[in-house]
Write a protein that holds these residues in place. Structure first.
Motif, PDB file in Angstrom:
ATOM      1  N   TRP A  53      51.954  47.976  32.722  1.00  8.08           N
ATOM      2  CA  TRP A  53      51.867  48.587  31.386  1.00  8.08           C
ATOM      3  C   TRP A  53      50.826  47.884  30.525  1.00  8.08           C
ATOM      4  O   TRP A  53      50.086  48.541  29.789  1.00  8.08           O
ATOM      5  N   ARG A  54      50.733  46.561  30.621  1.00 12.73           N
ATOM      6  CA  ARG A  54      49.747  45.806  29.839  1.00 12.73           C
ATOM      7  C   ARG A  54      48.333  46.175  30.256  1.00 12.73           C
ATOM      8  O   ARG A  54      47.446  46.336  29.412  1.00 12.73           O
ATOM      9  N   ASN A  55      48.112  46.352  31.560  1.00  7.79           N
ATOM     10  CA  ASN A  55      46.783  46.741  32.035  1.00  7.79           C
ATOM     11  C   ASN A  55      46.397  48.131  31.546  1.00  7.79           C
ATOM     12  O   ASN A  55      45.244  48.385  31.202  1.00  7.79           O
ATOM     13  N   LEU A  56      47.373  49.034  31.535  1.00 11.51           N
ATOM     14  CA  LEU A  56      47.094  50.378  31.016  1.00 11.51           C
ATOM     15  C   LEU A  56      46.719  50.316  29.543  1.00 11.51           C
ATOM     16  O   LEU A  56      45.808  51.019  29.086  1.00 11.51           O
TER      17      LEU A  56
ATOM     18  N   VAL B  52      40.557  58.407  38.930  1.00  5.69           N
ATOM     19  CA  VAL B  52      41.251  57.270  39.546  1.00  5.69           C
ATOM     20  C   VAL B  52      40.273  56.425  40.356  1.00  5.69           C
ATOM     21  O   VAL B  52      40.316  55.192  40.335  1.00  5.69           O
ATOM     22  N   LEU B  53      39.368  57.092  41.081  1.00  2.41           N
ATOM     23  CA  LEU B  53      38.360  56.377  41.873  1.00  2.41           C
ATOM     24  C   LEU B  53      37.474  55.513  40.978  1.00  2.41           C
ATOM     25  O   LEU B  53      37.230  54.323  41.256  1.00  2.41           O
ATOM     26  N   THR B  54      37.004  56.120  39.877  1.00  2.57           N
ATOM     27  CA  THR B  54      36.148  55.366  38.947  1.00  2.57           C
ATOM     28  C   THR B  54      36.904  54.182  38.355  1.00  2.57           C
ATOM     29  O   THR B  54      36.377  53.069  38.267  1.00  2.57           O
TER      30      THR B  54
ATOM     31  N   ARG C  45      37.432  48.086  38.470  1.00  2.04           N
ATOM     32  CA  ARG C  45      38.324  46.926  38.375  1.00  2.04           C
ATOM     33  C   ARG C  45      38.255  46.024  39.616  1.00  2.04           C
ATOM     34  O   ARG C  45      39.111  45.146  39.783  1.00  2.04           O
ATOM     35  N   GLN C  46      37.261  46.229  40.465  1.00  5.48           N
ATOM     36  CA  GLN C  46      37.189  45.431  41.693  1.00  5.48           C
ATOM     37  C   GLN C  46      37.034  43.938  41.414  1.00  5.48           C
ATOM     38  O   GLN C  46      37.658  43.104  42.071  1.00  5.48           O
ATOM     39  N   LYS C  47      36.211  43.586  40.432  1.00  4.56           N
ATOM     40  CA  LYS C  47      36.044  42.161  40.127  1.00  4.56           C
ATOM     41  C   LYS C  47      37.339  41.588  39.567  1.00  4.56           C
ATOM     42  O   LYS C  47      37.718  40.448  39.886  1.00  4.56           O
ATOM     43  N   GLU C  48      38.031  42.375  38.737  1.00  6.32           N
ATOM     44  CA  GLU C  48      39.314  41.927  38.197  1.00  6.32           C
ATOM     45  C   GLU C  48      40.308  41.679  39.327  1.00  6.32           C
ATOM     46  O   GLU C  48      41.028  40.675  39.339  1.00  6.32           O
ATOM     47  N   PHE C  49      40.337  42.596  40.313  1.00  2.04           N
ATOM     48  CA  PHE C  49      41.229  42.420  41.459  1.00  2.04           C
ATOM     49  C   PHE C  49      40.877  41.150  42.240  1.00  2.04           C
ATOM     50  O   PHE C  49      41.762  40.404  42.669  1.00  2.04           O
TER      51      PHE C  49
END
Length: 410
Positions: A11-14, A290-292, A297-301
């Protein structure tokens, strides 16, 4: 595994990524509204066709002679005895009522024109309760039970060059080959919503129709109207037990109109195909957002994994995020779509002149009806949730397989 903590993180990420969340939620929202409009219009048209067929035609059920369905002749007219009529009224209760009918085709004539016509012997109060024919009056007054007058459709009046208070002559065959002939002043003219009936309809009081066709109070059939199809099926089971061992039967409207049932089933399938095409378009739109969102967020992951977060926890978080977005989008779509459907349900869209004439030929009123049936909202909500669950597999798969070092160098 702390599910509450994972839910809070999702929820925080959203909330932190409001722009991406709003874009994805918005795409689901508009998709739900569009799907609701399509499904509501499709179901609404089916409801209108069925309603017109039941109110102006067969009723939910019909009690008739076993030979009447194959050969609808007055020779198979019947009369319920006192025991049967009393038991029938007990079965009907407050949820249904019975309407006796006399129906036969005759030759109708004015001063210089003749046409084939359908005579329907009615009890005016019950008939008006069933289909509200009083609302279609354009001239004159409705019939009384003891009248020796007729009401006719405006189309038939035009074809026979007749107007209010003119005399209509009818000639036909009555019960067991007796001659049926009569002259009746026109008490009222109605504009029937079903054009093919408007062009041939003659209403007579039940007693007068019985006299005309020499039927001595018999009915060609009895219609049973109910408030719901479920109650009609309950009444049918009771009547079947009542009529057991007699030459009478009770038929459901689906048995009386098999061609209509097949046509509606075919139209429902074609409607589902169109919805499937719509869902494919919607799916690509949602998948694109969703793909975008996932690729951004790849670096965040990568940072989260390098700091010690397990990949399956990250995948679960992505799954919950997508489900939350889906629930938000579907919920908002239904909440915004309901007022739209409610407005169109109360104010149907009128059809243009060309389409109006076309649908009247099929016994439909000239507007696009919208349904508020609960299945419209339930089906679309479930369909969109399933669609989103399928799309969720991508961010889950990506969070489990992305290269950490490569994304950290971005």
């Amino acid at each position: 595994m702390n599910w509450i903590l994972i839910f809070k993180l999702a929820w925080r990420n959203l909330w932190r990524n409001k722009r991406r969340t709003l874009i994805t939620t918005g795409s689901i929202l508009f998709a739900v509204i569009l799907a609701l409009l399509m499904d509501s219009m499709n179901i609404g048209s089916h409801e209108q066709i069925i309603s017109n067929s039941l109110r102006f035609g067969t009723g939910y059920l019909q009690i008739q002679d076993t030979a009447y369905f194959e050969t609808p002749s007055l020779d198979f007219a019947f009369d319920l005895d006192e025991r049967q009529e009393e038991a029938l009224n007990q079965f009907l209760g407050h949820h249904a009522y019975a309407v006796p009918r006399v129906e036969s085709f005759v030759l109708a004539a004015g001063e210089s024109e003749t046409r084939g016509a359908l005579v329907i012997g009615i009890l005016p109060e019950l008939e008006n309760r069933m289909n509200g024919f009083q609302n279609f009056m354009i001239e004159g007054e409705i019939l009384n039970n003891d009248d020796q007058m007729v009401m006719i459709g405006s189309g038939l009046a035009q074809r026979l060059s007749l107007s209010l208070h003119d005399t209509l002559v009818v000639i036909g065959q009555g019960y067991q080959g007796m001659q049926a002939a009569g002259k009746y002043p026109i008490k009222g003219i109605i504009s029937h919503p079903m054009e093919f009936l408007d062009n041939q309809l003659i209403y007579l009081p039940f007693e007068e129709a019985s006299w005309l066709f020499v039927m001595d109070g018999k009915a060609s059939h009895w219609l049973i109207m109910a408030d719901t199809d479920k109650n009609a099926l309950r009444v049918q089971r009771e009547i079947e037990r009542l009529l057991e061992g007699t030459e009478l039967q009770v038929l459901h409207w689906k048995d009386l109109q098999p061609d209509l049932v097949k046509a509606l089933a075919f139209d429902a399938v074609s409607g589902r195909i169109m919805q499937f095409i719509l869902y494919v378009v919607i799916a690509f739109g949602i998948f694109g957002t969703v793909l975008t969102m996932t690729l951004e967020r790849q670096k965040e992951f990568a940072i989260l994994v390098s700091l010690g977060m397990k990949r399956h926890i990250l995948a679960l978080q992505c799954f919950i995020e997508t489900i939350l977005i889906s629930i938000l989008g579907v919920g908002a779509g239904i909440m915004l779509g309901f007022p739209v459907l409610f407005y169109f349900n109360r104010n149907p869209i009128p059809l243009g002149e060309g389409l109006s004439d076309l649908v009247k030929e099929y016994g439909m009123e000239p507007f696009l009806p919208f349904s508020l049936a609960p299945t419209v909202f339930i089906f679309q909500g479930i369909a969109m949730l399933i669609l989103t669950l399928i799309i969720t597999t991508y961010p889950v798969w990506r969070s489990l397989t992305f290269p950490v070092l490569e994304n950290l160098k971005r």
